[in-house]
Design an enzyme around this catalytic site. Structure first.
Site, PDB file in Angstrom:
ATOM      1  CG  HIS A   1      33.736 -22.853  -8.214  1.00  0.00           C
ATOM      2  ND1 HIS A   1      32.855 -22.052  -7.519  1.00  0.00           N
ATOM      3  CD2 HIS A   1      33.023 -23.958  -8.580  1.00  0.00           C
ATOM      4  CE1 HIS A   1      31.668 -22.648  -7.464  1.00  0.00           C
ATOM      5  NE2 HIS A   1      31.743 -23.795  -8.100  1.00  0.00           N
TER       6      HIS A   1
ATOM      7  CD  GLU B   1      24.895  -3.117  11.250  1.00  0.00           C
ATOM      8  OE1 GLU B   1      24.064  -2.902  10.342  1.00  0.00           O
ATOM      9  OE2 GLU B   1      24.619  -3.014  12.466  1.00  0.00           O
TER      10      GLU B   1
ATOM     11  NE  ARG C   1      23.838 -15.358  -0.857  1.00  0.00           N
ATOM     12  CZ  ARG C   1      23.496 -16.602  -0.540  1.00  0.00           C
ATOM     13  NH1 ARG C   1      23.221 -16.902   0.707  1.00  0.00           N
ATOM     14  NH2 ARG C   1      23.426 -17.549  -1.459  1.00  0.00           N
TER      15      ARG C   1
ATOM     16  CG  LEU D   1      43.601 -10.782   7.200  1.00  0.00           C
ATOM     17  CD1 LEU D   1      42.570  -9.736   7.621  1.00  0.00           C
ATOM     18  CD2 LEU D   1      43.599 -10.908   5.672  1.00  0.00           C
TER      19      LEU D   1
ATOM     20  CB  ILE E   1      22.067 -16.546   6.722  1.00  0.00           C
ATOM     21  CG1 ILE E   1      21.636 -15.148   7.191  1.00  0.00           C
ATOM     22  CG2 ILE E   1      23.235 -17.049   7.541  1.00  0.00           C
ATOM     23  CD1 ILE E   1      22.734 -14.111   7.250  1.00  0.00           C
TER      24      ILE E   1
ATOM     25  N   GLY F   1      29.165 -19.689 -10.209  1.00  0.00           N
ATOM     26  CA  GLY F   1      28.535 -20.524 -11.234  1.00  0.00           C
ATOM     27  C   GLY F   1      27.917 -19.677 -12.329  1.00  0.00           C
ATOM     28  NE  ARG F   2      23.957 -16.692  -9.611  1.00  0.00           N
ATOM     29  CZ  ARG F   2      23.683 -15.864  -8.616  1.00  0.00           C
ATOM     30  NH1 ARG F   2      22.924 -14.814  -8.834  1.00  0.00           N
ATOM     31  NH2 ARG F   2      24.185 -16.063  -7.417  1.00  0.00           N
TER      32      ARG F   2
ATOM     33  CD  GLU G   1      23.995 -27.250   3.984  1.00  0.00           C
ATOM     34  OE1 GLU G   1      24.790 -26.305   3.816  1.00  0.00           O
ATOM     35  OE2 GLU G   1      23.734 -27.725   5.104  1.00  0.00           O
TER      36      GLU G   1
ATOM     37  CG  ASP H   1      25.734 -17.059  -4.292  1.00  0.00           C
ATOM     38  OD1 ASP H   1      26.146 -18.060  -4.922  1.00  0.00           O
ATOM     39  OD2 ASP H   1      24.526 -16.795  -4.163  1.00  0.00           O
ATOM     40  N   GLY H   2      27.962 -16.590  -6.636  1.00  0.00           N
ATOM     41  CA  GLY H   2      27.860 -16.109  -8.017  1.00  0.00           C
ATOM     42  C   GLY H   2      28.904 -16.659  -8.967  1.00  0.00           C
TER      43      GLY H   2
END
Ligand code: FPP
Length: 237
Positions: free
Chosen positions: A30, A193, A174, A124, A181, A16-17, A60, A13-14
């Site tokens: 992005h 965790e 996050r 991986l 979440i 856009g900011r 969403e 997340d983040g």
């Protein structure tokens, strides 16, 4: 040496900011996020993480402005041609997790091709959740069992889930300062965790990932048991 999580999951997340603070369009964030992801995948391989699962596009996210949605679709299409050969060379096995039906035929073919090309890799496992939602996953697993006439149990649902090929995430990170979440891995994160970072995803570098892993190493995982049951030294004391 501190424990290394076998499976790390990340809500990136983040973006856009990060872009807005620089007076750039959100899609530029992005793109930077994709750069950070490339570095993160490599670092996971280097430190011995065996599974990485990232939330790249949620069910969403279709509600975002059309130019941002098309920018993310273009980023995915570009990544399929540019990033996959490199990841293959680094021994990464790619899986796309989510509802593919709404993606273009070309992108769907690209996803299948990337999975096929990297299927033999073992360094991986890299799960990219795209048009994914935790509720979608539970519903599709239940529908799958119902269609096969199988009983719905914890075990059968678990096996029908989109991440049945890997163990549950040990550490869920996050970035971006929010602490929720957001419909990611609702079933699989039952005992993960949780680690929240204020860094915006494009700024989440290997040092930040190392800090999250070190924090994980200090956690006591009890899985519903008592501290005395899980810590041999305390049992003896
Ligand atoms: C959330 O940040 C991020 C996303 C919705 C997209 C994540 C995508 C990438 C990191 C690029 C990788 C892409 C592919 C195709 C593998 P946000 O936009 O919600 O940020 P904000 O909270 O600052 O607005």
């Amino acid at each position: 040496m501190a424990a290394i999580p076998h499976h790390i999951a990340i809500v990136m997340d983040g973006n856009g900011r990060w872009a807005t603070r620089r007076f750039l369009p959100r899609v530029a964030g992005h793109k930077k996020g994709l750069d950070a992801l490339r570095v993160c995948v490599r670092h996971c391989g280097e430190v011995g993480v065996k599974v990485l699962t990232v939330f790249a596009f949620s069910s969403e996210n279709w509600n975002r402005p059309p130019e941002e949605v098309s920018g993310l679709m273009e980023l995915l299409a570009g990544a399929l041609s540019r990033e996959v050969p490199q990841l293959h060379g680094e021994g990464v096995r790619i899986h796309f997790i989510g509802d593919r039906s709404r993606l273009s035929d070309k992108v769907q073919a690209g996803l299948a091709q990337a999975e096929k090309a990297t299927a033999g890799n073992t360094r991986l496992v890299f799960n990219i959740c795209f048009n994914y939602g935790g509720r979608w996953d539970v519903a599709q697993a239940a529908a799958c069992l119902a269609a096969r006439g199988e009983p719905i149990t914890e075990h059968s649902l678990d096996r029908a889930m989109a991440l049945a090929h890997v163990s549950d995430p040990d550490l869920l990170i996050r970035t971006g300062g929010e602490q929720r979440i957001s419909n990611f891995l609702l079933w699989q994160a039952a005992y993960s965790e949780l680690y929240f970072s204020d860094k915006l995803w494009p700024d989440f570098d290997p040092a930040a990932l190392d800090a999250a892993i070190a924090d994980y190493g200090r956690r006591e995982r009890r899985f519903g048991r008592t501290s005395e049951q899980t810590t041999p030294a305390r049992q003896a004391a």
